[in-house]
Write a protein that holds these residues in place. Structure first.
Motif, PDB file in Angstrom:
ATOM      1  N   GLU A   1       1.219  -1.430  -0.558  1.00 27.65           N
ATOM      2  CA  GLU A   1       0.230   0.148  -0.145  1.00 27.65           C
ATOM      3  C   GLU A   1       0.670   1.545   0.059  1.00 27.65           C
ATOM      4  O   GLU A   1       0.677   2.514  -0.409  1.00 27.65           O
ATOM      5  N   GLU A   2       1.727   1.517   0.579  1.00 22.52           N
ATOM      6  CA  GLU A   2       3.094   2.290   0.381  1.00 22.52           C
ATOM      7  C   GLU A   2       3.431   2.504  -0.499  1.00 22.52           C
ATOM      8  O   GLU A   2       3.588   4.127  -1.032  1.00 22.52           O
TER       9      GLU A   2
ATOM     10  N   GLN B   1      -6.891  -0.978  -9.051  1.00 19.86           N
ATOM     11  CA  GLN B   1      -6.891  -2.387  -9.026  1.00 19.86           C
ATOM     12  C   GLN B   1      -7.127  -3.482  -9.919  1.00 19.86           C
ATOM     13  O   GLN B   1      -8.098  -3.189 -10.485  1.00 19.86           O
ATOM     14  N   GLY B   2      -5.935  -4.476  -9.839  1.00 20.20           N
ATOM     15  CA  GLY B   2      -6.498  -5.013 -10.454  1.00 20.20           C
ATOM     16  C   GLY B   2      -5.974  -5.362 -12.392  1.00 20.20           C
ATOM     17  O   GLY B   2      -5.398  -6.253 -12.984  1.00 20.20           O
ATOM     18  N   SER B   3      -5.068  -3.873 -12.129  1.00 20.43           N
ATOM     19  CA  SER B   3      -4.440  -3.874 -13.816  1.00 20.43           C
ATOM     20  C   SER B   3      -3.414  -4.320 -13.871  1.00 20.43           C
ATOM     21  O   SER B   3      -3.341  -4.881 -12.973  1.00 20.43           O
ATOM     22  N   GLU B   4      -2.750  -4.386 -14.967  1.00 20.63           N
ATOM     23  CA  GLU B   4      -1.397  -5.222 -15.120  1.00 20.63           C
ATOM     24  C   GLU B   4      -0.605  -4.307 -14.209  1.00 20.63           C
ATOM     25  O   GLU B   4       0.209  -5.312 -13.358  1.00 20.63           O
ATOM     26  N   ALA B   5      -0.129  -3.034 -13.846  1.00 19.27           N
ATOM     27  CA  ALA B   5       0.946  -1.965 -13.013  1.00 19.27           C
ATOM     28  C   ALA B   5       0.765  -2.931 -11.621  1.00 19.27           C
ATOM     29  O   ALA B   5       1.321  -2.868 -10.703  1.00 19.27           O
ATOM     30  N   TRP B   6      -1.134  -2.545 -11.318  1.00 19.79           N
ATOM     31  CA  TRP B   6      -1.794  -2.571 -10.074  1.00 19.79           C
ATOM     32  C   TRP B   6      -0.983  -5.361  -9.596  1.00 19.79           C
ATOM     33  O   TRP B   6      -0.676  -4.654  -7.994  1.00 19.79           O
ATOM     34  N   ARG B   7      -1.078  -5.253 -10.646  1.00 20.74           N
ATOM     35  CA  ARG B   7      -0.286  -6.557 -10.056  1.00 20.74           C
ATOM     36  C   ARG B   7       0.774  -6.935 -10.767  1.00 20.74           C
ATOM     37  O   ARG B   7       1.175  -7.454  -9.367  1.00 20.74           O
TER      38      ARG B   7
END
Length: 501
Positions: A360-361, A372-378
């Motif tokens: 999260e930080e 949330q759930g995007s390729e970068a997020w994953r």
């Protein structure tokens, strides 16, 4: 049977004249039990070990009695395929096996007996009873065949407590019964290594037997240290002991430490004098090039704990004045920051919370913030949070408490050392090979063949040398004791209970 008794009588007389008891160890591993028995005054004559790297380690650290056959000690052998006659021939030992060995010892493989090993077998085969069909579960029967051939005056077997419940069958009771039919007095109990100066809470079953002519059963060593075992160890012991018969058992109550004894050796006592290791996150290339055999200097300490001093100067091995080897650790960059932030005694569910906070930080510092759930997020989540289910792997990770003995080391450390994370958050890592060896009470001069994974596996599989030393000292006293008048089963049990108390 009478011929065997006569052979054993001759051996006992030899020992009483001051000759060291001669040991043949089966399933020796790298030599933890042998190291302890040697320090207790036993003579290592031969060993059998299936693992190639462990057999090589054994040969590196011990000298074969016949100089011309030292290379033969490094040869891996299968106890089911080898036999005492061919072993003596290969090692240049003249005469029959019964002429060569006084003590038969074995740290029989525990995978088929240990609950964690049974679970693994079930997951691989899909068969709930796969452990019963594991060939390693029948090695104790092969061991008894060696007893028939060697006619030892003393026997030592080490295994996990779960051997008391092999599908509802108490294997040690069977072994003791067979040994009694062969002319021995046999007993078994549970010993915890922390009670004998090992900085590790390691519960193991020991089965001892001596020639019946001695007139009394073997004793077990009196604890030298006091420790309060966590509830998990007490619970496991209680479960194992359910399978001890209420009547007619050969079980001896486990020796209990007196409250006046010194406190157990702690993780800090064991490791604080070893080099600090930070290369894994400061200079990973340096760690990648480092070998288990590379020696690093000790830090400049003016004083050592008693335990550290003992590890630097083990009898019969070279003294380590300048430094020691084994300072290699796993390179797992994703988890270094998790290790740093974990609290002392933290387990995997705690580590998972820490990892999520780190994620999260990092997420908050990215602009624009990935959906949330995007390729970068994953990708960021994968780089920050371990993939294990906290509900299924509560004990997978553990940050050691420096004020306590360590948890049990296992052979699985060859694949995963997260069960032993260093308490010093500045070092943010799991234990090194040398630190694992220290926790198992291997002295600093003891060398491990092979790379890091093989060394961890050998250490986790071993009998702690200090525990073996305590067992060996007690066994030698029993062998040197003058024969007592033969007594019935009830009287020998009473004697054992008094000795344990």
């Amino acid at each position: 049977m009478k011929a065997g008794a006569a052979v054993r009588a001759t051996k006992l007389e030899r020992i009483r004249r001051g000759r060291a008891p001669r040991v043949l160890e089966l399933c020796s591993g790298c030599g933890g039990m042998s190291l302890g028995l040697k320090a207790a005054g036993f003579n290592l004559v031969a060993h059998i070990e299936l693992d190639t790297t462990a057999a090589e380690s054994y040969a590196i650290n011990f000298s074969a009695p016949v100089a011309a056959c030292r290379e033969a000690w490094a040869i891996a052998r299968d106890m089911t395929e080898s036999d005492p006659v061919s072993l003596c021939r290969d090692l240049g030992l003249d005469g029959s096996p019964a002429d060569q060995f006084d003590v038969l010892a074995a740290g029989l493989p525990c995978q088929a007996f240990a609950r964690i090993g049974r679970s693994k077998l079930r997951s691989v085969t899909g068969d709930d009873d796969a452990f019963k069909n594991d060939p390693r579960a029948r090695l104790y029967q092969r061991f008894l065949q060696y007893v028939e051939a060697v006619h030892p005056v003393a026997i030592v077997i080490e295994n996990v407590p779960d051997i008391l419940n092999f599908g509802g069958h108490n294997v040690p009771e069977e072994i003791c019964g067979t040994l009694e039919d062969m002319g021995y007095l046999a007993r078994y109990t549970l010993l915890n290594a922390a009670y004998y100066g090992v900085p590790q809470m390691r519960e193991r079953l020991f089965l001892l037997a001596v020639d019946a002519s001695l007139g009394r059963p073997p004793g077990f060593p009196v604890p030298t240290h006091a420790a309060k075992l966590p509830s998990g160890y007490e619970g496991a012991r209680t479960v194992a002991l359910r399978y001890v018969p209420d009547e007619g058992s050969r079980f001896t109550e486990s020796p209990w430490p007196a409250s006046t004894l010194p406190s157990a050796v702690t993780v800090r006592d064991a490791l604080s004098d070893l080099p600090r290791i930070t290369e894994h996150y400061k200079a990973p290339a340096v760690m990648r090039r480092r070998h288990v055999s590379d020696v690093l200097p000790y830090p400049s300490f003016t004083s050592l704990t008693d335990y550290a001093a003992k590890m630097r100067a083990w009898p019969g091995l070279p003294k380590c004045h300048a430094g020691t080897d084994g300072h290699v650790v796993r390179l797992t960059p994703r988890d270094f920051e998790i290790f740093r932030r974990m609290r002392i005694g933290g387990d995997y569910p705690h580590a998972s919370v820490v990892a999520q906070a780190i994620f999260e930080e990092r997420l908050s510092h990215i602009r624009p913030r990935p959906a949330q759930g995007s390729e970068a997020w994953r990708a960021l989540h994968k780089a920050s949070v371990p993939p294990y289910d906290p509900g299924k792997f509560p004990n997978k990770w553990w940050k050691m408490d420096p004020a306590m003995p360590s948890r049990t080391l296992t052979a699985h450390m060859g694949k995963d050392t997260y069960s032993h994370i260093h308490w010093d958050s500045r070092q943010r890592r799991t234990v090194s090979v040398r630190e694992a060896a220290r926790l198992q009470s291997f002295p600093d001069a003891f060398r491990f063949a092979g790379a890091m994974n093989a060394a961890f596996r050998q250490i986790g599989n071993a009998v702690p040398p200090l525990l073996a030393l305590a067992v060996g000292r007690q066994l030698k006293l029993d062998l040197l004791r003058k024969p007592a008048a033969r007594c019935d089963r009830a009287e020998t049990d009473e004697t054992s209970d008094v000795a344990a108390a």
